[in-house]
Design an enzyme around this catalytic site. Structure first.
Site, PDB file in Angstrom:
ATOM      1  CB  CYS A  33      41.296 -44.076 -64.895  1.00 53.91           C
ATOM      2  SG  CYS A  33      42.199 -43.073 -63.697  1.00 53.91           S
TER       3      CYS A  33
ATOM      4  CG  ASP B 256      36.915 -44.944 -64.805  1.00 50.69           C
ATOM      5  OD1 ASP B 256      37.146 -45.688 -63.844  1.00 50.69           O
ATOM      6  OD2 ASP B 256      37.590 -43.936 -65.064  1.00 50.69           O
TER       7      ASP B 256
ATOM      8  CD  GLU C 256      21.824 -41.354 -86.993  1.00 52.46           C
ATOM      9  OE1 GLU C 256      21.184 -42.411 -86.841  1.00 52.46           O
ATOM     10  OE2 GLU C 256      23.062 -41.276 -86.843  1.00 52.46           O
TER      11      GLU C 256
END
Length: 154
Positions: A52, A59, A75
């Site tokens: 956050c 988060d 890739e």
């Protein structure tokens, strides 16, 4: 060793340190050996983490990225390192989700790309973020992302 479509890769098969930020992360691409065939590639990152930007608290999200390649494939080790680089990056859910999609579109120039960012609740509210590059082609099988609306995701 002879030249192959993988010869220019710098991270795959080599010790690679964690990028300090999404901007520092190197996303690599390889030539699509099935160019001309229309198919969907899916990457699922069920343990995506960012911070956050206001509190610095973690988060968590379940990301699902689908794309129809043209000439290039991302890739996967470089994608993994790019996604890991968000672990110490402060940004809101919307910014993380859309930034990932736009970076992939800029790199690959796919026929179509979508991302679903299914974020776990903070403050009691889950935030789900969806972005796609345009209308989904009707003649390619694109499965549902398979992540149900929040009811104790896991």
């Amino acid at each position: 060793m002879s030249e192959t479509i993988y010869s220019g890769l710098q991270q795959l098969g080599s010790p690679t340190s964690m990028p300090a930020s999404p901007e520092a992360a190197v996303l690599e691409k390889v030539a699509n050996p099935q160019a001309g065939q229309r198919y969907v590639v899916r990457f699922t990152a069920p343990e995506f983490t960012s911070l956050c930007p206001m509190t610095g608290q973690p988060d968590f999200a379940h990301l699902v990225i689908d794309y129809i390649p043209r000439d290039w494939l991302v890739e996967s080790k470089s994608l993994k390192l790019f996604l890991f680089s968000f672990r110490n990056h402060g940004a809101f859910h919307e910014d993380c989700t859309v930034s990932i999609a736009r970076r992939l579109v800029d790199l690959l120039q796919p026929e179509w790309l979508r991302i679903g960012g299914y974020w776990y609740p903070r403050g009691g509210i889950p935030i789900d973020v969806f972005w796609q590059s345009g209308a989904a082609p009707a003649d390619v099988w694109i499965p549902d992302q398979g992540v149900p609306p929040y009811r104790g995701r896991g």
